[in-house]
Design an enzyme around this catalytic site. Structure first.
Site, PDB file in Angstrom:
ATOM      1  N   ARG A 163      54.421  26.344  52.707  1.00  0.00           N
ATOM      2  CA  ARG A 163      54.490  27.022  54.011  1.00  0.00           C
ATOM      3  C   ARG A 163      55.848  27.729  54.205  1.00  0.00           C
ATOM      4  NH1 ARG A 163      50.056  25.505  53.566  1.00  0.00           N
ATOM      5  NH2 ARG A 163      48.606  24.749  55.156  1.00  0.00           N
ATOM      6  N   SER A 239      47.734  24.064  62.166  1.00  0.00           N
ATOM      7  CA  SER A 239      48.678  22.939  62.145  1.00  0.00           C
ATOM      8  C   SER A 239      49.926  23.307  62.938  1.00  0.00           C
ATOM      9  CB  SER A 239      49.105  22.620  60.711  1.00  0.00           C
ATOM     10  OG  SER A 239      48.011  22.249  59.945  1.00  0.00           O
ATOM     11  N   GLU A 333      55.592  24.416  62.833  1.00  0.00           N
ATOM     12  CA  GLU A 333      55.197  25.353  61.780  1.00  0.00           C
ATOM     13  C   GLU A 333      55.062  26.803  62.277  1.00  0.00           C
ATOM     14  OE1 GLU A 333      53.271  27.494  58.954  1.00  0.00           O
ATOM     15  OE2 GLU A 333      52.039  26.798  60.598  1.00  0.00           O
TER      16      GLU A 333
HETATM   17  N1  EPU Z   1      45.044  12.387  59.262  1.00  0.00           N
HETATM   18  C1  EPU Z   1      44.911  11.398  60.192  1.00  0.00           C
HETATM   19  N2  EPU Z   1      44.696  11.759  61.487  1.00  0.00           N
HETATM   20  C2  EPU Z   1      44.611  13.045  61.865  1.00  0.00           C
HETATM   21  C3  EPU Z   1      44.758  14.059  60.908  1.00  0.00           C
HETATM   22  C4  EPU Z   1      44.968  13.706  59.600  1.00  0.00           C
HETATM   23  O1  EPU Z   1      44.989  10.231  59.876  1.00  0.00           O
HETATM   24  O2  EPU Z   1      44.404  13.283  63.061  1.00  0.00           O
HETATM   25  C5  EPU Z   1      45.196  12.013  57.856  1.00  0.00           C
HETATM   26  C6  EPU Z   1      43.886  12.326  57.142  1.00  0.00           C
HETATM   27  O3  EPU Z   1      43.043  11.223  57.133  1.00  0.00           O
HETATM   28  C7  EPU Z   1      44.327  12.678  55.768  1.00  0.00           C
HETATM   29  C8  EPU Z   1      45.729  13.213  55.949  1.00  0.00           C
HETATM   30  O4  EPU Z   1      46.152  12.847  57.240  1.00  0.00           O
HETATM   31  O5  EPU Z   1      44.375  11.539  54.963  1.00  0.00           O
HETATM   32  C9  EPU Z   1      45.812  14.694  55.747  1.00  0.00           C
HETATM   33  O6  EPU Z   1      44.991  15.356  56.684  1.00  0.00           O
HETATM   34  P1  EPU Z   1      44.157  16.681  56.341  1.00  0.00           P
HETATM   35  O7  EPU Z   1      43.450  16.517  55.062  1.00  0.00           O
HETATM   36  O8  EPU Z   1      43.399  17.037  57.561  1.00  0.00           O
HETATM   37  O9  EPU Z   1      45.198  17.779  56.015  1.00  0.00           O
HETATM   38  P2  EPU Z   1      46.580  18.091  56.652  1.00  0.00           P
HETATM   39  O10 EPU Z   1      47.658  17.635  55.726  1.00  0.00           O
HETATM   40  O11 EPU Z   1      46.595  17.552  58.031  1.00  0.00           O
HETATM   41  C10 EPU Z   1      46.921  20.450  55.605  1.00  0.00           C
HETATM   42  C11 EPU Z   1      47.357  21.791  56.109  1.00  0.00           C
HETATM   43  C12 EPU Z   1      46.207  22.549  56.714  1.00  0.00           C
HETATM   44  C13 EPU Z   1      45.118  22.701  55.656  1.00  0.00           C
HETATM   45  C14 EPU Z   1      44.715  21.300  55.180  1.00  0.00           C
HETATM   46  C15 EPU Z   1      43.737  21.362  54.048  1.00  0.00           C
HETATM   47  C16 EPU Z   1      49.669  21.529  56.741  1.00  0.00           C
HETATM   48  C17 EPU Z   1      50.654  21.374  57.851  1.00  0.00           C
HETATM   49  N3  EPU Z   1      48.405  21.598  57.105  1.00  0.00           N
HETATM   50  O12 EPU Z   1      46.536  19.688  56.729  1.00  0.00           O
HETATM   51  O13 EPU Z   1      46.684  23.845  57.036  1.00  0.00           O
HETATM   52  O14 EPU Z   1      43.998  23.369  56.179  1.00  0.00           O
HETATM   53  O15 EPU Z   1      45.867  20.575  54.685  1.00  0.00           O
HETATM   54  O16 EPU Z   1      44.379  21.844  52.924  1.00  0.00           O
HETATM   55  O17 EPU Z   1      50.063  21.608  55.588  1.00  0.00           O
HETATM   56  C18 EPU Z   1      47.606  25.198  58.763  1.00  0.00           C
HETATM   57  O18 EPU Z   1      48.575  25.390  58.013  1.00  0.00           O
HETATM   58  O19 EPU Z   1      47.542  25.716  59.901  1.00  0.00           O
HETATM   59  C19 EPU Z   1      46.525  24.352  58.314  1.00  0.00           C
HETATM   60  C20 EPU Z   1      45.479  24.085  59.085  1.00  0.00           C
END
Ligand code: EPU
Length: 337
Positions: A163, A239, A333
């Protein structure tokens, strides 16, 4: 002459639906038009708007807002193995993905359904489900604000990271992105091993050994829509925080009290799932005035108001609470303007 408008509401131009005004507003469809309008407003503060999907507007903008509508998708080179595309910065990102998967080109399918414009994509090196823009990007073309000359940044010069890019650092506010060049593959290059993607694909009846980019797009959209709210209905900027990277020592300390912490090993430390941290602090679904933490993804803040005050107060509460509990700093972000 490019038509200018005055005191224009920016509500339709940002996905958080913040209703502030631009003192001067115009849309440009060519690089020439962009250079002209920049030349004639050299002393105004400047905001370049793409899709407005990674932007938090906090007050009226006392300057010039330029809506980048420089469009066009051209195939510069095509071989049996790949295609080289030149894409105008004002193109909608997901329209580009649709067009490419439809032609059977691989590379963008995991980046399906990300709101925003093509020109904004390199700034934060958009990423999802194991793919980042840097994986397909060849170069970025810009207009440099200091002298309005045109420049090319190779992928290396973009200094992409999670990012992050040179356009958020040294070149911040110095370049306007006008086009990108991408190389896509005609041979299958499936990336299904991020999170729940492969499991979802199998569960939904796809044959993971033989998938088209259209199939992958369908799986990604279905996976995304289970968690991420559609900005057209629930205004948001994706995010709100980056996943923080902490030292191994700090990670071990966190894990000793919270063995379930979701984390990914990196070269320079350990990346923590910010969504998990925020969720653990009990914020999921929490409302503060006209702002709310999305009830299916704690990393997304939804705005129900016409300004961004409550969203920012809520964001700061979340940062404080995560800092107090684990000593971890959550970085916002989207750009705050
Ligand atoms: N989790 C929770 N509770 C929540 C959300 C997440 O426990 O409310 C846990 C999930 O269970 C999972 C982990 O956190 O084990 C990661 O969550 P998720 O797979 O939803 O992905 P993320 O790390 O929250 C990132 C990107 C997203 C992208 C997804 C999929 C960032 C800040 N966000 O989210 O990007 O779509 O991975 O690759 O890196 C964005 O940049 O706007 C965005 C949506």
């Amino acid at each position: 002459m490019i038509p200018l408008q005055f005191n224009v509401s920016l509500k339709p131009y940002n996905t958080l639906a913040v209703d502030v005004e631009a003192k001067i507003f115009c849309a440009v469809s060519t690089v020439d038009e962009l250079q002209q309008v920049l030349q004639s407003h050299r002393n105004e503060s400047l905001l370049i708007l793409g899709g407005g999907s990674n932007l938090v507007l906090t007050s009226n903008f006392d300057g010039l807002v330029v809506h980048n509508r420089i469009c066009g998708v051209d195939v510069l080179e095509e071989t049996e193995a790949s295609v080289l595309l030149q894409v105008g910065a004002g193109e909608n990102w997901d329209d580009l993905v649709v067009a490419c998967v439809g032609r059977g080109w691989f590379g963008l399918e995991n980046l399906s359904w990300i709101p925003g414009s093509v020109g904004a994509a390199p700034i934060q090196n958009i990423g999802a489900y194991g793919v980042e823009l840097k994986d397909v990007l060849v170069q970025v073309e810009t207009v440099q604000l200091s002298d309005l000359s045109r420049h090319v940044f190779t992928r290396e010069q973009c200094r992409f990271d999670y990012r992050d890019s040179v356009f958020k650092r040294e070149q911040k506010g110095r370049q306007v992105i006008v086009a990108v060049r991408l190389r896509l593959s005609k041979a299958p290059r499936l990336k299904l091993d991020y999170g729940e993607i492969r499991k979802n694909a199998e569960h939904w009846g796809y044959d993971c050994t033989n998938m088209t980019p259209v199939d992958v797009r369908e799986i990604i959209i279905r996976t995304r829509s289970e968690k991420l709210p559609d900005p057209a209905h629930l205004p948001n900027v994706g995010s709100f925080f980056k996943n923080p990277v902490v030292s191994r020592a700090q990670f071990e300390k966190i894990r000793s009290t919270d063995p379930d912490v979701v984390a990914y090993q990196q070269e320079d430390g350990v990346k923590l799932a910010a969504g998990w941290l925020v969720d653990q602090m009990g914020f999921k679904g929490k409302r503060l005035g006209q702002a709310k933490v999305h009830d299916r993804q704690a990393l997304v803040l939804v705005n129900e108001g016409s300004d961004s005050k409550d969203v920012m107060v809520l964001a700061h509460q979340i940062q404080k609470s995560v800092r107090d509990r684990w000593g971890v700093e959550l970085e916002i972000e989207p750009s705050i303007v």
